[in-house]
Every structure is written in C-alpha cells, then in structure tokens.
Design an enzyme around this catalytic site. Structure first.
Site, PDB file in Angstrom:
ATOM      1  N   ASP A 127      27.122  27.684  31.106  1.00  0.00           N
ATOM      2  CA  ASP A 127      27.670  28.373  32.284  1.00  0.00           C
ATOM      3  C   ASP A 127      26.997  27.829  33.531  1.00  0.00           C
ATOM      4  O   ASP A 127      25.934  27.209  33.457  1.00  0.00           O
ATOM      5  CB  ASP A 127      27.430  29.897  32.163  1.00  0.00           C
ATOM      6  CG  ASP A 127      28.418  30.726  32.968  1.00  0.00           C
ATOM      7  OD1 ASP A 127      28.502  30.520  34.195  1.00  0.00           O
ATOM      8  OD2 ASP A 127      29.105  31.566  32.373  1.00  0.00           O
TER       9      ASP A 127
ATOM     10  N   ASP B 110      28.925  22.667  33.751  1.00  0.00           N
ATOM     11  CA  ASP B 110      30.051  22.730  34.684  1.00  0.00           C
ATOM     12  C   ASP B 110      31.255  22.173  33.932  1.00  0.00           C
ATOM     13  O   ASP B 110      31.323  20.968  33.663  1.00  0.00           O
ATOM     14  CB  ASP B 110      29.763  21.900  35.941  1.00  0.00           C
ATOM     15  CG  ASP B 110      30.936  21.944  36.920  1.00  0.00           C
ATOM     16  OD1 ASP B 110      32.005  22.503  36.573  1.00  0.00           O
ATOM     17  OD2 ASP B 110      30.781  21.420  38.032  1.00  0.00           O
ATOM     18  N   VAL B 111      32.202  23.039  33.602  1.00  0.00           N
ATOM     19  CA  VAL B 111      33.320  22.604  32.752  1.00  0.00           C
ATOM     20  C   VAL B 111      34.227  21.578  33.416  1.00  0.00           C
ATOM     21  O   VAL B 111      35.038  20.948  32.740  1.00  0.00           O
ATOM     22  CB  VAL B 111      34.174  23.801  32.243  1.00  0.00           C
ATOM     23  CG1 VAL B 111      33.361  24.751  31.401  1.00  0.00           C
ATOM     24  CG2 VAL B 111      34.862  24.522  33.400  1.00  0.00           C
TER      25      VAL B 111
ATOM     26  N   TYR C  94      46.945  29.990  38.999  1.00  0.00           N
ATOM     27  CA  TYR C  94      46.408  30.609  37.783  1.00  0.00           C
ATOM     28  C   TYR C  94      47.459  30.554  36.678  1.00  0.00           C
ATOM     29  O   TYR C  94      47.157  30.174  35.539  1.00  0.00           O
ATOM     30  CB  TYR C  94      46.001  32.056  38.072  1.00  0.00           C
ATOM     31  CG  TYR C  94      45.207  32.719  36.951  1.00  0.00           C
ATOM     32  CD1 TYR C  94      43.869  32.404  36.739  1.00  0.00           C
ATOM     33  CD2 TYR C  94      45.790  33.672  36.114  1.00  0.00           C
ATOM     34  CE1 TYR C  94      43.135  33.014  35.713  1.00  0.00           C
ATOM     35  CE2 TYR C  94      45.070  34.285  35.100  1.00  0.00           C
ATOM     36  CZ  TYR C  94      43.737  33.950  34.902  1.00  0.00           C
ATOM     37  OH  TYR C  94      43.014  34.553  33.892  1.00  0.00           O
TER      38      TYR C  94
HETATM   39  N1  LIG Z   1      39.147  39.795  32.526  1.00  0.00           N
HETATM   40  C1  LIG Z   1      40.449  39.694  32.423  1.00  0.00           C
HETATM   41  O1  LIG Z   1      41.192  40.642  32.688  1.00  0.00           O
HETATM   42  C2  LIG Z   1      41.059  38.401  31.941  1.00  0.00           C
HETATM   43  C3  LIG Z   1      42.424  38.398  31.671  1.00  0.00           C
HETATM   44  C4  LIG Z   1      43.018  37.233  31.214  1.00  0.00           C
HETATM   45  C5  LIG Z   1      42.259  36.090  31.033  1.00  0.00           C
HETATM   46  N2  LIG Z   1      40.928  36.117  31.322  1.00  0.00           N
HETATM   47  C6  LIG Z   1      40.189  34.877  31.122  1.00  0.00           C
HETATM   48  O2  LIG Z   1      39.021  35.129  30.382  1.00  0.00           O
HETATM   49  C7  LIG Z   1      38.038  34.145  30.680  1.00  0.00           C
HETATM   50  C8  LIG Z   1      36.716  34.837  30.973  1.00  0.00           C
HETATM   51  O3  LIG Z   1      36.849  35.578  32.164  1.00  0.00           O
HETATM   52  P1  LIG Z   1      36.039  36.917  32.456  1.00  0.00           P
HETATM   53  O4  LIG Z   1      37.027  37.996  32.661  1.00  0.00           O
HETATM   54  O5  LIG Z   1      34.978  37.108  31.480  1.00  0.00           O
HETATM   55  O6  LIG Z   1      35.446  36.566  33.912  1.00  0.00           O
HETATM   56  P2  LIG Z   1      33.940  36.395  34.415  1.00  0.00           P
HETATM   57  O7  LIG Z   1      34.066  36.013  35.831  1.00  0.00           O
HETATM   58  O8  LIG Z   1      33.133  37.587  34.045  1.00  0.00           O
HETATM   59  O9  LIG Z   1      33.399  35.160  33.545  1.00  0.00           O
HETATM   60  C9  LIG Z   1      33.807  33.839  33.750  1.00  0.00           C
HETATM   61  C10 LIG Z   1      32.592  32.937  33.555  1.00  0.00           C
HETATM   62  O10 LIG Z   1      33.017  31.582  33.710  1.00  0.00           O
HETATM   63  C11 LIG Z   1      31.995  30.916  34.416  1.00  0.00           C
HETATM   64  N3  LIG Z   1      32.507  29.728  35.107  1.00  0.00           N
HETATM   65  C12 LIG Z   1      33.355  29.660  36.150  1.00  0.00           C
HETATM   66  N4  LIG Z   1      33.525  28.380  36.528  1.00  0.00           N
HETATM   67  C13 LIG Z   1      32.774  27.626  35.693  1.00  0.00           C
HETATM   68  C14 LIG Z   1      32.534  26.231  35.578  1.00  0.00           C
HETATM   69  N5  LIG Z   1      33.084  25.339  36.435  1.00  0.00           N
HETATM   70  N6  LIG Z   1      31.715  25.800  34.591  1.00  0.00           N
HETATM   71  C15 LIG Z   1      31.122  26.680  33.732  1.00  0.00           C
HETATM   72  N7  LIG Z   1      31.302  28.015  33.818  1.00  0.00           N
HETATM   73  C16 LIG Z   1      32.120  28.471  34.786  1.00  0.00           C
HETATM   74  C17 LIG Z   1      31.473  31.940  35.422  1.00  0.00           C
HETATM   75  O11 LIG Z   1      30.185  31.598  35.912  1.00  0.00           O
HETATM   76  C18 LIG Z   1      31.489  33.206  34.575  1.00  0.00           C
HETATM   77  O12 LIG Z   1      30.255  33.409  33.935  1.00  0.00           O
HETATM   78  C19 LIG Z   1      38.585  33.340  31.859  1.00  0.00           C
HETATM   79  O13 LIG Z   1      39.137  32.129  31.379  1.00  0.00           O
HETATM   80  C20 LIG Z   1      39.680  34.235  32.399  1.00  0.00           C
HETATM   81  O14 LIG Z   1      40.685  33.522  33.074  1.00  0.00           O
HETATM   82  C21 LIG Z   1      40.311  37.241  31.778  1.00  0.00           C
END
Ligand SMILES: NC(=O)c1ccc[n+]([C@@H]2O[C@H](COP(=O)([O-])OP(=O)(O)OC[C@H]3O[C@@H](n4cnc5c(N)ncnc54)[C@H](O)[C@@H]3O)[C@@H](O)[C@H]2O)c1
Length: 250
Positions: A38, A64-65, A156
């Site tokens: 992360d 960094d992805v 998105y």
């Molecule tokens: N929470 C929801 O309602 C929801 C719904 C649909 C999909 N998602 C998907 O679930 C996944 C997780 O999201 P979440 O809800 O836990 O959000 P979150 O923001 O809590 O976690 C996302 C994590 O990704 C990390 N991140 C962002 N850019 C990055 C990069 N370039 N390199 C490495 N790490 C990076 C952030 O630091 C964070 O820790 C995401 O792909 C999101 O699109 C979430």
C-alpha cells in the site's frame, strides 16, 4: 478445524485500509502469510502489528500499483519473506465523482492508472511466481459500478468494467496452468473510500439497497476467502456480487 488458507502466501494491494485490511485479517486468521502492499505506510504497519499480535504472519511493503517496478519489488519481497506466492488480491482502488462534462483528463488518467492498469501490472508481475506454485488464485476487486452505470462516475465505471473483463481473459489464459482468476463486485461497503457523506446521502444509499443497509468490510473478506481458498478449486472466471441484493434489482 483446519485453517482454510494454510500454506498460502498472499499479496494484497491496498491492504492498509477498508476492504484490503479486512481481507488481510481474515486470510491471516485462516493461516495465510500475508504481504500488505500500500501507499499508506503507517496504516499498513498498524494492520501488520494487529495480525502479528493475533498470532498470524504478515509483513508490509510500500507498493504503488501504478508502477510495474514497484510491483516487481513487492512480489520479490513476498517470496523472499515467505518463500512463495500463491495468492494475489488486486484490491487497491480510488474513487472520485465526475461525468463526461466534469471529469478532467488528469482525473481520468489517474483513475485508469490505479484501478485498471494497476490490476494489469499486478497480474503481470505476480504470474511468474503464481505459476511456480502450481495452485494459485487471483482475486480482483471490481465494483458494482463495473456492472451498472450512474450519471456521475464515468472514469470509475470505465476502470471497474475493465477489471471485470480482464479477469475473465486471465481466467482463460491460465485455466490449464494452475491459476484461478475471479472477481468480486462490492456494493456499498462502509470504508474510507466513501468519504464524508451527509445523513441525507446515507439515507439515499440505504434506500437503494434491497437489504436496506450498507455492507461491512468483512462481508467482502469472507467472499474473497472462499475464492482464494482451495474450496473454490473448480471456480474460475466467476463473478461474485456482494451487495445486499443491489444488482438483483438493476
Ligand atoms: N467501499 C465500497 O463501497 C466499495 C464498493 C465497490 C468497490 N470497492 C473497491 O474496493 C477496493 C478497496 O476499497 P476500500 O473501500 O477498501 O477503500 P479504501 O480507501 O479504504 O482502501 C483503498 C486502499 O487502496 C490504497 N491505494 C490507493 N491507491 C494506491 C496505489 N496507487 N498503490 C497502492 N495502494 C493504493 C489506499 O492507500 C487504500 O489503503 C477498491 O478497489 C474499491 O474501488 C469499494
């Protein structure tokens, strides 16, 4: 009871927060060694400390992805630390609103770089090690917004829909070579990605969900655990919606 991830070594992108954190905790509880990758270093180390305190195996690496070299380092460190790589979770993601008229070129490029190219890079960097394991799984986290549209999230939608079909392509590419690839489509789950929402927005979200409530990160983690474990040995190219019934009514 046997641990469902015994002997597995998982690299989880975005594992410092939200759904990634929940998956890291559940995988480790079930016996996996977990590498959290992360950008958020402090939070990532905190998640690792919690797993170690609970008796699990975990480590953190800055990832960094959007950077393929960063992925290669994370994969190499995982193998050096835990001896192999059996499981990749492409979970890191970002969200910002914006339609055709309001989304900027930079916003589009950033969303695609993280949510779409990041998943491609993750699979590209991990596949050589996953192939070596002979019994591997990739879990890609898309979104219900990769299946349905809305008026205000154009980049998105595009990035998450790409994850859907990339996963199917990868599932077919590796079907005979020991890597299963499946996708989870979360609905609305309470994590930091939702940002600060007003009570009115909260009520509107709940009203749009047939079960009448947002989900918990553990709801996603439990589905991910199934897909990553050998219980899903005959499951590849599948789509798992975890959304309180949202997609059923779309
Ligand atoms: N929470 C929801 O309602 C929801 C719904 C649909 C999909 N998602 C998907 O679930 C996944 C997780 O999201 P979440 O809800 O836990 O959000 P979150 O923001 O809590 O976690 C996302 C994590 O990704 C990390 N991140 C962002 N850019 C990055 C990069 N370039 N390199 C490495 N790490 C990076 C952030 O630091 C964070 O820790 C995401 O792909 C999101 O699109 C979430």
């Amino acid at each position: 009871m046997a641990q469902r991830m015994a002997g597995k070594v998982a690299l989880i992108s975005g594992g410092a927060s939200g759904l990634g954190e929940a998956q890291a905790i559940v995988y480790a509880r079930e016996g996996a060694s977990v590498m959290i990758g992360d950008l958020q270093e402090e939070l990532g180390h905190k998640v690792v400390a919690g797993i170690l305190t609970a008796g699990g195996k975990a480590a953190f690496t800055r990832l960094d992805v959007t950077d393929l070299a960063s992925w290669h380092s994370a994969v190499a460190l995982t193998v050096a630390t835990f001896g192999s790589l059996t499981t990749l979770v492409n979970n890191a993601g970002i969200f910002h609103p914006g339609g055709i008229e309001t989304e900027s070129e930079a916003g589009w490029a950033r969303m695609v770089a993280v949510n779409q190219t990041g998943v491609f890079y993750g699979m590209k960097a991990a596949v050589p090690e996953l192939l070596k394991s002979g019994n591997a799984a990739i879990v890609n986290i898309s979104s219900l917004y990769g299946l349905i549209g809305s008026a205000d999230a154009i980049s998105y939608h595009a990035s998450k829909a790409a994850v859907r079909v990339m996963s199917k392509g990868a599932a077919l590419e590796f079907a005979k070579r020991g890597i299963r690839v499946n996708t989870i489509f979360p609905g609305q789950i309470r994590t930091p990605i939702l940002g600060d929402i007003t009570p009115e927005q909260d009520a509107a979200i709940k009203a749009s969900i047939p079960m009448g409530q947002v989900g918990d990160p553990m709801d996603i983690a439990n589905g991910s655990l199934y897909l990553a474990s050998d219980e899903a040995r005959y499951v590849t190219g599948a789509e798992l919606w975890i959304d309180g019934g949202w997609y059923a009514g779309s």
